[in-house]
Design a protein around this motif. Structure first.
Motif, PDB file in Angstrom:
ATOM      1  N   TRP A 115       0.824  -1.209   0.000  1.00  0.00           N
ATOM      2  CA  TRP A 115       0.000   0.000   0.000  1.00  0.00           C
ATOM      3  C   TRP A 115       0.859   1.260   0.000  1.00  0.00           C
ATOM      4  O   TRP A 115       0.585   2.203  -0.752  1.00  0.00           O
ATOM      5  N   PHE A 116       1.905   1.279   0.812  1.00  0.00           N
ATOM      6  CA  PHE A 116       2.730   2.489   0.922  1.00  0.00           C
ATOM      7  C   PHE A 116       3.560   2.728  -0.332  1.00  0.00           C
ATOM      8  O   PHE A 116       3.551   3.831  -0.896  1.00  0.00           O
ATOM      9  N   PHE A 117       4.284   1.718  -0.786  1.00  0.00           N
ATOM     10  CA  PHE A 117       5.213   1.935  -1.897  1.00  0.00           C
ATOM     11  C   PHE A 117       4.515   2.045  -3.247  1.00  0.00           C
ATOM     12  O   PHE A 117       5.078   2.610  -4.186  1.00  0.00           O
ATOM     13  N   ARG A 118       3.300   1.518  -3.368  1.00  0.00           N
ATOM     14  CA  ARG A 118       2.530   1.734  -4.585  1.00  0.00           C
ATOM     15  C   ARG A 118       1.712   3.012  -4.521  1.00  0.00           C
ATOM     16  O   ARG A 118       1.285   3.530  -5.550  1.00  0.00           O
ATOM     17  N   GLY A 119       1.512   3.523  -3.316  1.00  0.00           N
ATOM     18  CA  GLY A 119       0.663   4.698  -3.149  1.00  0.00           C
ATOM     19  C   GLY A 119       1.390   6.021  -3.199  1.00  0.00           C
ATOM     20  O   GLY A 119       0.750   7.072  -3.297  1.00  0.00           O
ATOM     21  N   THR A 120       2.731   5.999  -3.141  1.00  0.00           N
ATOM     22  CA  THR A 120       3.499   7.241  -3.205  1.00  0.00           C
ATOM     23  C   THR A 120       4.355   7.238  -4.467  1.00  0.00           C
ATOM     24  O   THR A 120       4.860   6.189  -4.880  1.00  0.00           O
ATOM     25  N   PRO A 121       4.545   8.400  -5.086  1.00  0.00           N
ATOM     26  CA  PRO A 121       5.349   8.452  -6.317  1.00  0.00           C
ATOM     27  C   PRO A 121       6.793   8.012  -6.072  1.00  0.00           C
ATOM     28  O   PRO A 121       7.378   8.307  -5.029  1.00  0.00           O
ATOM     29  N   LEU A 122       7.352   7.324  -7.043  1.00  0.00           N
ATOM     30  CA  LEU A 122       8.738   6.881  -6.929  1.00  0.00           C
ATOM     31  C   LEU A 122       9.687   8.066  -6.807  1.00  0.00           C
ATOM     32  O   LEU A 122      10.699   7.993  -6.089  1.00  0.00           O
ATOM     33  N   LEU A 123       9.370   9.162  -7.484  1.00  0.00           N
ATOM     34  CA  LEU A 123      10.226  10.341  -7.405  1.00  0.00           C
ATOM     35  C   LEU A 123      10.307  10.858  -5.974  1.00  0.00           C
ATOM     36  O   LEU A 123      11.390  11.227  -5.498  1.00  0.00           O
ATOM     37  N   VAL A 124       9.186  10.870  -5.275  1.00  0.00           N
ATOM     38  CA  VAL A 124       9.177  11.316  -3.883  1.00  0.00           C
ATOM     39  C   VAL A 124       9.983  10.361  -3.012  1.00  0.00           C
ATOM     40  O   VAL A 124      10.755  10.792  -2.134  1.00  0.00           O
ATOM     41  N   GLN A 125       9.822   9.061  -3.215  1.00  0.00           N
ATOM     42  CA  GLN A 125      10.593   8.081  -2.458  1.00  0.00           C
ATOM     43  C   GLN A 125      12.090   8.263  -2.699  1.00  0.00           C
ATOM     44  O   GLN A 125      12.899   8.166  -1.760  1.00  0.00           O
ATOM     45  N   MET A 126      12.447   8.536  -3.953  1.00  0.00           N
ATOM     46  CA  MET A 126      13.857   8.731  -4.274  1.00  0.00           C
ATOM     47  C   MET A 126      14.424   9.946  -3.538  1.00  0.00           C
ATOM     48  O   MET A 126      15.547   9.917  -3.009  1.00  0.00           O
ATOM     49  N   LEU A 127      13.654  11.015  -3.487  1.00  0.00           N
ATOM     50  CA  LEU A 127      14.108  12.213  -2.787  1.00  0.00           C
ATOM     51  C   LEU A 127      14.248  11.963  -1.295  1.00  0.00           C
ATOM     52  O   LEU A 127      15.182  12.462  -0.656  1.00  0.00           O
ATOM     53  N   PHE A 128      13.342  11.179  -0.712  1.00  0.00           N
ATOM     54  CA  PHE A 128      13.453  10.856   0.712  1.00  0.00           C
ATOM     55  C   PHE A 128      14.749  10.108   0.995  1.00  0.00           C
ATOM     56  O   PHE A 128      15.439  10.382   1.978  1.00  0.00           O
ATOM     57  N   TRP A 129      15.077   9.136   0.131  1.00  0.00           N
ATOM     58  CA  TRP A 129      16.323   8.400   0.347  1.00  0.00           C
ATOM     59  C   TRP A 129      17.540   9.297   0.131  1.00  0.00           C
ATOM     60  O   TRP A 129      18.547   9.172   0.816  1.00  0.00           O
ATOM     61  N   GLY A 130      17.450  10.214  -0.816  1.00  0.00           N
ATOM     62  CA  GLY A 130      18.567  11.120  -1.056  1.00  0.00           C
ATOM     63  C   GLY A 130      18.802  12.081   0.093  1.00  0.00           C
ATOM     64  O   GLY A 130      19.933  12.489   0.364  1.00  0.00           O
ATOM     65  N   LEU A 166      18.183   1.703  -3.319  1.00  0.00           N
ATOM     66  CA  LEU A 166      17.120   1.461  -2.341  1.00  0.00           C
ATOM     67  C   LEU A 166      15.784   2.012  -2.826  1.00  0.00           C
ATOM     68  O   LEU A 166      14.742   1.361  -2.697  1.00  0.00           O
ATOM     69  N   GLY A 167      15.814   3.231  -3.390  1.00  0.00           N
ATOM     70  CA  GLY A 167      14.580   3.817  -3.894  1.00  0.00           C
ATOM     71  C   GLY A 167      13.962   2.978  -4.994  1.00  0.00           C
ATOM     72  O   GLY A 167      12.749   2.720  -4.997  1.00  0.00           O
ATOM     73  N   LEU A 168      14.781   2.516  -5.930  1.00  0.00           N
ATOM     74  CA  LEU A 168      14.276   1.715  -7.048  1.00  0.00           C
ATOM     75  C   LEU A 168      13.867   0.315  -6.592  1.00  0.00           C
ATOM     76  O   LEU A 168      12.810  -0.194  -6.976  1.00  0.00           O
ATOM     77  N   GLY A 169      14.725  -0.317  -5.774  1.00  0.00           N
ATOM     78  CA  GLY A 169      14.480  -1.700  -5.376  1.00  0.00           C
ATOM     79  C   GLY A 169      13.276  -1.857  -4.475  1.00  0.00           C
ATOM     80  O   GLY A 169      12.461  -2.772  -4.666  1.00  0.00           O
ATOM     81  N   ILE A 239      18.722  13.004  -7.445  1.00  0.00           N
ATOM     82  CA  ILE A 239      19.587  12.970  -6.260  1.00  0.00           C
ATOM     83  C   ILE A 239      21.063  12.992  -6.657  1.00  0.00           C
ATOM     84  O   ILE A 239      21.938  12.797  -5.816  1.00  0.00           O
ATOM     85  N   GLY A 240      21.331  13.205  -7.944  1.00  0.00           N
ATOM     86  CA  GLY A 240      22.709  13.413  -8.387  1.00  0.00           C
ATOM     87  C   GLY A 240      23.514  12.159  -8.640  1.00  0.00           C
ATOM     88  O   GLY A 240      24.749  12.209  -8.596  1.00  0.00           O
ATOM     89  N   VAL A 241      22.882  11.030  -8.928  1.00  0.00           N
ATOM     90  CA  VAL A 241      23.613   9.811  -9.275  1.00  0.00           C
ATOM     91  C   VAL A 241      24.030   9.904 -10.740  1.00  0.00           C
ATOM     92  O   VAL A 241      23.221  10.239 -11.604  1.00  0.00           O
TER      93      VAL A 241
END
Length: 300
Positions: A115-130, A166-169, A239-241
């Motif tokens: 529910w969480f990882f499908r419900g939030t945009p991947l871009l937002v998740q990536m920024l959180f990890w960055g 981590l964001g992608l996986g 995130i600058g990768v």
């Protein structure tokens, strides 16, 4: 008709003979011909524009297509794709099994993860990890409510490349869980019942009976997810990768040749997706051939 050992054939009507000697006329399809001519004209116009418009900068494309920075970014993109898909498949398999468990707690945790990882945009998740270091400047092991026994700087433990993985996986794991669950549910219940009758435990049944058969259902969608992941890795740019798109951006930030460098990146993405599509097609053909042999549709 048979009479006294003789076989007589019924006479053929003359009208039938006349019809059979007439040439077969093909139905005219003016609409299809008009569509073909229109598509052909548009294709010629498109090719002409692409190769005559100086804005495409084909000379610049040829100059940078094998540039060391582009090739380094391409390698990073491939690494991100492979590692993220491995992590995503492992998490997806675990979460799918948890969601099908009889334990309500495990089902709840698996459902919440999806529910969480499908419900939030991947871009937002990536920024959180960055920006994880903003929330947790240090990461360590210690006594709850007490002192830290071992402590590390978050940026050292979680560099940008690891944050991207981590964001992608983790995001891919949520989608892969549903694919794996669909594959597991596609196996007839009789397979598990027969395995239990032979003395296999639930885990042994899952490992040796259900999962090997479910792979035939799971692998084709995994191919689609891999192709999608290859292109999704471009989001790590936020995130600058230093992936393929990021390095192309760094080059055109200096020479201001945005379109040619974007074409360079696009050509490499198209090449890699084409290779993955061929591999996926062969895998699907192999497994479809196996299914056809089982059902007796293929003869030697």
């Amino acid at each position: 008709m048979t009479v006294a050992g003789r076989t007589e054939t019924a006479p053929v009507p003359p009208d039938f003979l006349a019809l059979s000697t007439r040439p077969i006329l093909k139905r005219k399809k003016p609409g299809q011909w008009a569509a073909m001519v229109l598509v052909g004209l548009l294709a010629i116009m498109g090719v002409y524009i692409i190769f005559t418009n100086p804005g495409f900068g084909w000379g610049t494309v040829a100059k940078y297509i094998f540039d060391i920075r582009i090739m380094t970014g391409l390698l990073t993109t491939i690494e991100l794709t492979v590692i993220a898909m491995i992590i995503g498949f492992a998490i997806g398999l675990l979460v799918a099994v948890m969601r099908m468990s009889e334990n309500a707690l495990l089902r709840g945790v698996a459902g919440a993860y999806i529910w969480f990882f499908r419900g939030t945009p991947l871009l937002v998740q990536m920024l959180f990890w960055g920006f994880a270091a903003v929330l947790f400047p240090t990461i360590g092991i210690g006594i709850p409510g007490g002192p830290m026994l071992v402590e590390w700087n978050t940026n050292d433990v979680l560099p940008l490349f690891v944050a991207g993985i981590l964001g992608l996986g983790l995001n891919e794991g949520a989608y892969m869980a549903e694919i794996v669950r669909a594959g597991l549910l596609g196996i007839p219940a009789g397979q598990s019942e027969a395995s239990h009758a032979m003395g296999f435990s639930k885990m042994e049944t899952l490992r040796y009976v259900v999962i090997p058969q479910a792979m035939k259902i799971i692998l084709p969608p995994v191919g689609n997810e891999t192709i999608s992941m290859l292109k999704t890795t471009s989001l790590v740019i936020v995130i600058g990768v230093g992936d393929l798109l990021y390095n192309a951006q760094q080059i055109y930030a200096r020479n201001l040749q945005q379109i040619p460098l974007l074409i360079v990146a696009s050509l490499w993405y198209i090449l890699l997706t084409s290779i993955l599509s061929v591999i996926q097609s062969r895998i699907e053909k192999r497994y479809s051939r196996g299914n056809a042999l089982q059902t007796g549709k293929v003869r030697s």
